[in-house]
Scaffold this motif. Structure first.
Motif, PDB file in Angstrom:
ATOM      1  N   CYS A 216       0.870  -1.123  -0.152  1.00  0.00           N
ATOM      2  CA  CYS A 216       0.013   0.014   0.029  1.00  0.00           C
ATOM      3  C   CYS A 216       0.822   1.278   0.142  1.00  0.00           C
ATOM      4  CB  CYS A 216      -0.907  -0.112   0.976  1.00  0.00           C
ATOM      5  SG  CYS A 216      -2.440  -1.092   1.042  1.00  0.00           S
ATOM      6  N   SER A 217       0.648   2.312  -0.731  1.00  0.00           N
ATOM      7  CA  SER A 217       1.403   3.419  -0.868  1.00  0.00           C
ATOM      8  C   SER A 217       0.242   4.527  -1.207  1.00  0.00           C
ATOM      9  CB  SER A 217       2.346   3.201  -1.969  1.00  0.00           C
ATOM     10  OG  SER A 217       3.125   4.530  -1.792  1.00  0.00           O
ATOM     11  N   GLY A 218       0.826   5.458  -2.300  1.00  0.00           N
ATOM     12  CA  GLY A 218       0.221   6.692  -2.593  1.00  0.00           C
ATOM     13  C   GLY A 218       1.058   7.638  -3.201  1.00  0.00           C
ATOM     14  N   GLY A 219       0.183   8.629  -3.923  1.00  0.00           N
ATOM     15  CA  GLY A 219       1.082   9.576  -4.610  1.00  0.00           C
ATOM     16  C   GLY A 219       1.158  10.874  -3.808  1.00  0.00           C
ATOM     17  N   ILE A 220       2.310  11.279  -3.718  1.00  0.00           N
ATOM     18  CA  ILE A 220       2.874  12.459  -2.899  1.00  0.00           C
ATOM     19  C   ILE A 220       3.319  13.565  -3.849  1.00  0.00           C
ATOM     20  CG2 ILE A 220       3.254  10.998  -1.005  1.00  0.00           C
ATOM     21  CD1 ILE A 220       6.380  11.617  -1.339  1.00  0.00           C
ATOM     22  N   VAL A 221       3.386  14.673  -3.283  1.00  0.00           N
ATOM     23  CA  VAL A 221       3.871  15.818  -3.936  1.00  0.00           C
ATOM     24  C   VAL A 221       5.477  16.158  -3.832  1.00  0.00           C
ATOM     25  CG1 VAL A 221       3.905  18.123  -4.112  1.00  0.00           C
ATOM     26  CG2 VAL A 221       1.697  17.027  -3.610  1.00  0.00           C
ATOM     27  N   VAL A 222       6.288  16.222  -5.053  1.00  0.00           N
ATOM     28  CA  VAL A 222       7.439  16.287  -4.903  1.00  0.00           C
ATOM     29  C   VAL A 222       8.076  17.601  -5.672  1.00  0.00           C
ATOM     30  CG1 VAL A 222       9.870  15.529  -5.278  1.00  0.00           C
ATOM     31  CG2 VAL A 222       7.987  13.816  -4.557  1.00  0.00           C
ATOM     32  N   SER A 223       8.686  18.374  -4.956  1.00  0.00           N
ATOM     33  CA  SER A 223       9.171  19.627  -5.483  1.00  0.00           C
ATOM     34  C   SER A 223      10.379  20.056  -4.861  1.00  0.00           C
ATOM     35  CB  SER A 223       8.190  20.922  -5.012  1.00  0.00           C
ATOM     36  OG  SER A 223       8.408  21.862  -5.672  1.00  0.00           O
ATOM     37  N   LYS A 224      10.881  21.131  -5.561  1.00  0.00           N
ATOM     38  CA  LYS A 224      12.314  21.639  -5.293  1.00  0.00           C
ATOM     39  C   LYS A 224      12.029  23.136  -4.239  1.00  0.00           C
ATOM     40  CE  LYS A 224      15.636  22.040  -8.215  1.00  0.00           C
ATOM     41  NZ  LYS A 224      16.357  22.001  -9.588  1.00  0.00           N
ATOM     42  N   ASP A 225      10.557  23.194  -4.470  1.00  0.00           N
ATOM     43  CA  ASP A 225      10.478  24.429  -3.783  1.00  0.00           C
ATOM     44  C   ASP A 225       9.610  24.104  -2.498  1.00  0.00           C
ATOM     45  OD1 ASP A 225       9.061  26.878  -2.768  1.00  0.00           O
ATOM     46  OD2 ASP A 225       8.137  27.498  -4.758  1.00  0.00           O
ATOM     47  N   PRO A 226      10.132  24.597  -1.267  1.00  0.00           N
ATOM     48  CA  PRO A 226       9.612  24.265   0.102  1.00  0.00           C
ATOM     49  C   PRO A 226       8.233  24.793   0.449  1.00  0.00           C
ATOM     50  CG  PRO A 226      11.420  25.955   0.442  1.00  0.00           C
ATOM     51  CD  PRO A 226      11.525  25.492  -1.135  1.00  0.00           C
ATOM     52  N   ALA A 227       7.836  25.653  -0.323  1.00  0.00           N
ATOM     53  CA  ALA A 227       6.416  26.163  -0.389  1.00  0.00           C
ATOM     54  C   ALA A 227       5.545  25.300  -1.018  1.00  0.00           C
ATOM     55  CB  ALA A 227       6.243  27.812  -1.000  1.00  0.00           C
ATOM     56  N   ILE A 228       6.032  24.277  -1.950  1.00  0.00           N
ATOM     57  CA  ILE A 228       4.968  23.482  -2.432  1.00  0.00           C
ATOM     58  C   ILE A 228       4.882  21.998  -1.561  1.00  0.00           C
ATOM     59  CG2 ILE A 228       4.469  22.512  -4.639  1.00  0.00           C
ATOM     60  CD1 ILE A 228       5.791  24.684  -6.012  1.00  0.00           C
ATOM     61  N   ARG A 229       4.094  21.793  -0.931  1.00  0.00           N
ATOM     62  CA  ARG A 229       4.131  20.606  -0.117  1.00  0.00           C
ATOM     63  C   ARG A 229       2.678  19.747  -0.146  1.00  0.00           C
ATOM     64  NH1 ARG A 229       7.636  18.969   3.220  1.00  0.00           N
ATOM     65  NH2 ARG A 229       6.073  17.674   4.163  1.00  0.00           N
ATOM     66  N   THR A 230       1.484  20.693  -0.320  1.00  0.00           N
ATOM     67  CA  THR A 230       0.416  19.961  -0.457  1.00  0.00           C
ATOM     68  C   THR A 230      -0.367  20.111  -1.612  1.00  0.00           C
ATOM     69  OG1 THR A 230      -0.958  21.957   0.229  1.00  0.00           O
ATOM     70  CG2 THR A 230       0.143  20.765   2.039  1.00  0.00           C
ATOM     71  N   PRO A 231      -1.642  19.183  -1.874  1.00  0.00           N
ATOM     72  CA  PRO A 231      -2.194  19.585  -3.064  1.00  0.00           C
ATOM     73  C   PRO A 231      -2.741  20.943  -3.495  1.00  0.00           C
ATOM     74  CG  PRO A 231      -2.939  17.479  -1.988  1.00  0.00           C
ATOM     75  CD  PRO A 231      -1.933  18.201  -1.020  1.00  0.00           C
ATOM     76  N   ALA A 232      -2.997  21.574  -2.042  1.00  0.00           N
ATOM     77  CA  ALA A 232      -3.655  23.163  -2.261  1.00  0.00           C
ATOM     78  C   ALA A 232      -2.318  23.728  -3.153  1.00  0.00           C
ATOM     79  CB  ALA A 232      -3.911  23.594  -0.968  1.00  0.00           C
ATOM     80  N   ASP A 233      -1.135  23.422  -2.641  1.00  0.00           N
ATOM     81  CA  ASP A 233       0.067  24.484  -3.183  1.00  0.00           C
ATOM     82  C   ASP A 233       0.222  24.079  -4.700  1.00  0.00           C
ATOM     83  OD1 ASP A 233       0.455  25.135  -0.410  1.00  0.00           O
ATOM     84  OD2 ASP A 233       1.956  23.477  -0.011  1.00  0.00           O
ATOM     85  N   LEU A 234      -0.565  23.274  -5.272  1.00  0.00           N
ATOM     86  CA  LEU A 234      -0.096  23.002  -6.716  1.00  0.00           C
ATOM     87  C   LEU A 234      -1.043  24.018  -7.313  1.00  0.00           C
ATOM     88  CD1 LEU A 234      -0.294  19.022  -6.642  1.00  0.00           C
ATOM     89  CD2 LEU A 234       1.710  20.388  -6.652  1.00  0.00           C
ATOM     90  N   VAL A 235      -1.955  24.559  -6.885  1.00  0.00           N
ATOM     91  CA  VAL A 235      -2.670  25.563  -7.619  1.00  0.00           C
ATOM     92  C   VAL A 235      -1.869  26.607  -8.341  1.00  0.00           C
ATOM     93  CG1 VAL A 235      -4.280  27.490  -7.636  1.00  0.00           C
ATOM     94  CG2 VAL A 235      -4.622  25.527  -6.250  1.00  0.00           C
ATOM     95  N   GLY A 236      -2.010  26.862  -9.718  1.00  0.00           N
ATOM     96  CA  GLY A 236      -1.133  27.644 -10.618  1.00  0.00           C
ATOM     97  C   GLY A 236       0.087  27.167 -11.048  1.00  0.00           C
ATOM     98  N   LYS A 237       0.420  25.859 -10.579  1.00  0.00           N
ATOM     99  CA  LYS A 237       1.678  25.264 -10.891  1.00  0.00           C
ATOM    100  C   LYS A 237       1.179  24.316 -12.041  1.00  0.00           C
ATOM    101  CE  LYS A 237       3.467  27.193  -7.455  1.00  0.00           C
ATOM    102  NZ  LYS A 237       2.235  27.960  -6.820  1.00  0.00           N
ATOM    103  N   THR A 238       2.607  23.875 -12.610  1.00  0.00           N
ATOM    104  CA  THR A 238       2.932  22.832 -13.545  1.00  0.00           C
ATOM    105  C   THR A 238       3.384  21.702 -12.963  1.00  0.00           C
ATOM    106  OG1 THR A 238       3.248  24.577 -15.549  1.00  0.00           O
ATOM    107  CG2 THR A 238       3.921  22.409 -15.644  1.00  0.00           C
TER     108      THR A 238
END
Length: 253
Positions: A115-137
């Motif tokens: 069991c697992s799941g999809g997580i957010v990975v980014s180089k920007d520390p401000a992008i951590r949650t699904p909500a942080d993906l708004v306006g992003k590629t």
């Protein structure tokens, strides 16, 4: 009268779709099970030089040994795996497929092997949650549940899908996307192997159960895989393989 090319093509498709999948008895008589995977999804299934390896490869080898058969491996693109299964080009697929309602209409899933799941990975520390993906590629793999679930999010600038998950990772490292959504264990391995890339793991976008797939209705093979997996989980083999690749036991709880 000769049949037209279109008619011939239709006949071939019909014959392929009506072909019988090999049962457990058929496979045992042959002595070999044909298993397909992607070979580009570390640490689950990938090539180390010319050698196919990874958590799912080791697990499949252990299950096949318990079933008393050898494996003939096939490696090809992720989005072709289930289609080939339905055409009887191989007996089983093990390639980190999440169990979904839509996929379950086309194939028969075995019991989940992790069991697992999809997580957010980014180089920007401000992008951590699904909500942080708004306006992003966001980068995701073609044909995956990551693409399916990310596509449900609102407000994203763009969703870029790539043939391989490693392509998504490269796109993030090279600054072509703002974030990458992938399996949490894949992200864990990527962060460990490329500390200088500055990747950061964030929160879950979704959680899922991962299983092998056989052709729809191939109950004898599905049952044999389930029994082999249960045996490996009971005798400690599963945990040893899991800790080898993940440093933890990743079975569903």
């Amino acid at each position: 009268m000769r049949p037209s090319r279109l008619l011939l093509a239709s006949m071939l498709v019909l014959l392929a779709s009506s072909a019988e999948a090999r049962t457990l008895d058929d496979i045992k008589k042959n002595g070999k099970i044909v298993i397909a995977t992607e070979g580009a999804f570390p640490p689950f299934n990938f090539f180390r030089g010319p050698v196919l390896t990874g958590f799912e490869v080791d697990l499949a080898e252990a299950m096949a040994k318990r079933m008393g058969v050898a494996i003939e491996w096939r490696a090809l693109s992720f989005d072709a795996l289930l289609a080939g299964l339905r055409q009887d080009r191989w007996d089983l697929v093990i390639a980190s497929f999440g169990i979904t309602e839509e996929r379950s209409k086309a194939v028969t899933f075995t019991n989940p092997h992790y069991c697992s799941g999809g997580i957010v990975v980014s180089k920007d520390p401000a992008i951590r949650t699904p909500a942080d993906l708004v306006g992003k590629t966001v980068a995701v793999q073609t044909g995956s549940t990551y693409l399916e679930n990310v596509s449900k999010l609102t407000g994203l600038k763009e969703v870029k899908n790539f043939p391989k998950d490693t392509d998504c990772r490269s796109a993030l490292v090279n600054g072509r996307v703002d974030a990458w959504v992938t399996d949490r264990f894949v992200a864990k391995a990527a962060l460990a192997s490329s500390a200088s890339a500055g990747l950061r793991a964030g929160d879950f976008v979704f959680v899922e159960r991962i299983a092998c797939a056989v052709k729809q209705g191939n109950a004898s093979l599905a049952q044999a895989v389930n029994e082999a997996l249960a045996g490996l989980m009971a005798d400690g083999t599963y945990e040893a393989i899991s800790r080898k690749w993940m440093n933890e036991d990743i079975r569903c709880r």
